[in-house]
Design a protein around this motif. Sequence first.
Motif, PDB file in Angstrom:
ATOM      1  N   GLY A  41       0.809  -1.213   0.000  1.00 50.48           N
ATOM      2  CA  GLY A  41       0.000   0.000   0.000  1.00 50.48           C
ATOM      3  C   GLY A  41       0.841   1.262   0.000  1.00 50.48           C
ATOM      4  O   GLY A  41       0.525   2.233  -0.695  1.00 50.48           O
ATOM      5  N   LEU A  42       1.915   1.254   0.782  1.00 45.36           N
ATOM      6  CA  LEU A  42       2.788   2.424   0.827  1.00 45.36           C
ATOM      7  C   LEU A  42       3.492   2.637  -0.512  1.00 45.36           C
ATOM      8  O   LEU A  42       3.638   3.777  -0.980  1.00 45.36           O
ATOM      9  CB  LEU A  42       3.815   2.256   1.945  1.00 45.36           C
ATOM     10  CG  LEU A  42       3.246   2.255   3.376  1.00 45.36           C
ATOM     11  CD1 LEU A  42       4.336   1.955   4.385  1.00 45.36           C
ATOM     12  CD2 LEU A  42       2.579   3.595   3.690  1.00 45.36           C
ATOM     13  N   ASP A  44       2.351   1.605  -3.420  1.00 44.04           N
ATOM     14  CA  ASP A  44       1.316   1.895  -4.417  1.00 44.04           C
ATOM     15  C   ASP A  44       0.730   3.287  -4.238  1.00 44.04           C
ATOM     16  O   ASP A  44       0.099   3.816  -5.142  1.00 44.04           O
ATOM     17  CB  ASP A  44       0.214   0.840  -4.320  1.00 44.04           C
ATOM     18  CG  ASP A  44      -0.796   0.954  -5.441  1.00 44.04           C
ATOM     19  OD1 ASP A  44      -0.376   0.956  -6.622  1.00 44.04           O
ATOM     20  OD2 ASP A  44      -2.004   1.051  -5.147  1.00 44.04           O
ATOM     21  N   GLY A  45       0.909   3.846  -3.058  1.00 48.61           N
ATOM     22  CA  GLY A  45       0.395   5.195  -2.808  1.00 48.61           C
ATOM     23  C   GLY A  45      -0.932   5.243  -2.096  1.00 48.61           C
ATOM     24  O   GLY A  45      -1.431   6.326  -1.782  1.00 48.61           O
ATOM     25  N   ARG A  46      -1.532   4.094  -1.820  1.00 41.29           N
ATOM     26  CA  ARG A  46      -2.780   4.069  -1.048  1.00 41.29           C
ATOM     27  C   ARG A  46      -2.944   2.713  -0.387  1.00 41.29           C
ATOM     28  O   ARG A  46      -2.630   1.675  -0.970  1.00 41.29           O
ATOM     29  CB  ARG A  46      -3.994   4.357  -1.935  1.00 41.29           C
ATOM     30  CG  ARG A  46      -4.225   3.323  -3.030  1.00 41.29           C
ATOM     31  CD  ARG A  46      -5.491   3.630  -3.799  1.00 41.29           C
ATOM     32  NE  ARG A  46      -5.730   2.643  -4.847  1.00 41.29           N
ATOM     33  CZ  ARG A  46      -6.812   2.631  -5.610  1.00 41.29           C
ATOM     34  NH1 ARG A  46      -7.748   3.557  -5.445  1.00 41.29           N
ATOM     35  NH2 ARG A  46      -6.967   1.712  -6.541  1.00 41.29           N
ATOM     36  N   LEU A  47      -3.433   2.721   0.842  1.00 39.49           N
ATOM     37  CA  LEU A  47      -3.657   1.490   1.566  1.00 39.49           C
ATOM     38  C   LEU A  47      -4.937   0.826   1.093  1.00 39.49           C
ATOM     39  O   LEU A  47      -5.861   1.486   0.627  1.00 39.49           O
ATOM     40  CB  LEU A  47      -3.747   1.771   3.066  1.00 39.49           C
ATOM     41  CG  LEU A  47      -2.486   2.284   3.760  1.00 39.49           C
ATOM     42  CD1 LEU A  47      -2.782   2.543   5.230  1.00 39.49           C
ATOM     43  CD2 LEU A  47      -1.340   1.287   3.614  1.00 39.49           C
ATOM     44  N   LEU A  48      -4.995  -0.468   1.219  1.00 41.69           N
ATOM     45  CA  LEU A  48      -6.203  -1.203   0.873  1.00 41.69           C
ATOM     46  C   LEU A  48      -7.307  -0.905   1.882  1.00 41.69           C
ATOM     47  O   LEU A  48      -7.043  -0.559   3.031  1.00 41.69           O
ATOM     48  CB  LEU A  48      -5.910  -2.704   0.861  1.00 41.69           C
ATOM     49  CG  LEU A  48      -4.861  -3.187  -0.146  1.00 41.69           C
ATOM     50  CD1 LEU A  48      -4.594  -4.677   0.052  1.00 41.69           C
ATOM     51  CD2 LEU A  48      -5.311  -2.912  -1.569  1.00 41.69           C
ATOM     52  N   THR A  49      -8.557  -1.061   1.444  1.00 43.12           N
ATOM     53  CA  THR A  49      -9.670  -0.835   2.363  1.00 43.12           C
ATOM     54  C   THR A  49      -9.765  -1.934   3.411  1.00 43.12           C
ATOM     55  O   THR A  49     -10.290  -1.719   4.502  1.00 43.12           O
ATOM     56  CB  THR A  49     -10.998  -0.765   1.585  1.00 43.12           C
ATOM     57  OG1 THR A  49     -11.140  -1.962   0.801  1.00 43.12           O
ATOM     58  CG2 THR A  49     -11.015   0.450   0.662  1.00 43.12           C
ATOM     59  N   THR A  57      -5.822  -7.208  -6.279  1.00 44.95           N
ATOM     60  CA  THR A  57      -4.612  -6.427  -6.531  1.00 44.95           C
ATOM     61  C   THR A  57      -3.505  -7.378  -6.985  1.00 44.95           C
ATOM     62  O   THR A  57      -3.684  -8.605  -6.951  1.00 44.95           O
ATOM     63  CB  THR A  57      -4.136  -5.689  -5.260  1.00 44.95           C
ATOM     64  OG1 THR A  57      -3.559  -6.653  -4.357  1.00 44.95           O
ATOM     65  CG2 THR A  57      -5.281  -4.954  -4.578  1.00 44.95           C
ATOM     66  N   GLU A 116     -12.658  -0.547  -5.954  1.00 43.71           N
ATOM     67  CA  GLU A 116     -11.650   0.139  -5.134  1.00 43.71           C
ATOM     68  C   GLU A 116     -10.249  -0.243  -5.577  1.00 43.71           C
ATOM     69  O   GLU A 116      -9.350   0.572  -5.625  1.00 43.71           O
ATOM     70  CB  GLU A 116     -11.854  -0.231  -3.658  1.00 43.71           C
ATOM     71  CG  GLU A 116     -10.857   0.407  -2.720  1.00 43.71           C
ATOM     72  CD  GLU A 116     -11.013   1.910  -2.608  1.00 43.71           C
ATOM     73  OE1 GLU A 116     -10.011   2.592  -2.310  1.00 43.71           O
ATOM     74  OE2 GLU A 116     -12.125   2.398  -2.832  1.00 43.71           O
ATOM     75  N   ALA A 203     -11.648   6.714   3.899  1.00 42.97           N
ATOM     76  CA  ALA A 203     -10.344   7.343   3.674  1.00 42.97           C
ATOM     77  C   ALA A 203      -9.344   6.993   4.773  1.00 42.97           C
ATOM     78  O   ALA A 203      -8.126   6.997   4.542  1.00 42.97           O
ATOM     79  CB  ALA A 203     -10.502   8.854   3.575  1.00 42.97           C
ATOM     80  N   ARG A 205      -9.277   4.065   6.274  1.00 45.12           N
ATOM     81  CA  ARG A 205      -9.045   2.624   6.198  1.00 45.12           C
ATOM     82  C   ARG A 205      -9.239   1.925   7.557  1.00 45.12           C
ATOM     83  O   ARG A 205      -8.390   1.143   8.011  1.00 45.12           O
ATOM     84  CB  ARG A 205      -7.635   2.316   5.681  1.00 45.12           C
ATOM     85  CG  ARG A 205      -7.337   2.913   4.294  1.00 45.12           C
ATOM     86  CD  ARG A 205      -8.323   2.372   3.272  1.00 45.12           C
ATOM     87  NE  ARG A 205      -7.889   2.569   1.892  1.00 45.12           N
ATOM     88  CZ  ARG A 205      -8.467   3.407   1.028  1.00 45.12           C
ATOM     89  NH1 ARG A 205      -9.513   4.159   1.421  1.00 45.12           N
ATOM     90  NH2 ARG A 205      -8.039   3.499  -0.211  1.00 45.12           N
TER      91      ARG A 205
END
Length: 240
Positions: A41-42, A44-49, A57, A116, A203, A205
């Motif tokens: 996630g870090l 990729d720029g966004r954490l998973l929900t 993914t 998502e 947002a 998570r």
Amino acid sequence: MADDRGISQKAHNDLVLSFLAVRRAIGTLGFFLPVALLAYGLLDGRLLTSISAAYYTPMREVFVGTLIAQAVFLWSYEGFRPDAGDLITDKGTARVAAAAIALVALVPTGPAEKAEAGADPACTLLQCALGPSLASQVHLGAAAVFFGALAVYCLALFTKGAVDGAEKDASNRIYRLCGWTIIVSIGLVGVLFVTGLESRLAALRPVFWLETAATFAFATSWMVKGDALRPLVRGVAALR
């Protein structure tokens, strides 16, 4: 006679080492998956929900492989022989947890997670057979059973036996803390879904972090039971 005793002792020692190895493997896998998904996630720029969203993914193989490995280790775990009249046993609880975590892997979470994650792979065999809605319910139910079984280990099974020293007492305190962390974390996940707060707080998570807390808790308990966290146990024992 001496040789017989030696053979018996060696067999006992091998069995103990086998138990410890399986416990450590289960604990290690519990730590590995959230850390791997957090790193992804870090990067990729966004954490998973949620942890389950990893199925949609590039981390799918890591997610499924780790859960199936946990299922295999749990299914193979014998634990201690039950006492007469015991309704909750090491082996039985491990088999329930193994079947549940295998279902979590084989029946992915619902289609909402696809959007998502930005992917839409073909459904799995069980997901196609059950349909998206029922598959999602089975996935969530299996996850709840899995964490419930691990909470039973922490609160009922790992704490069995006489408290014959400071380290056993410290271990029991760690197990109980881990067990209640699992229950509270998964309970809060349920509250988020029921109240709709999960969508409003997406947002932040919250589901991912609560699942991670529950996973770290069960991993810690198995590592303690596998005698892999002696410094932690001794530190807790020193607090009294």
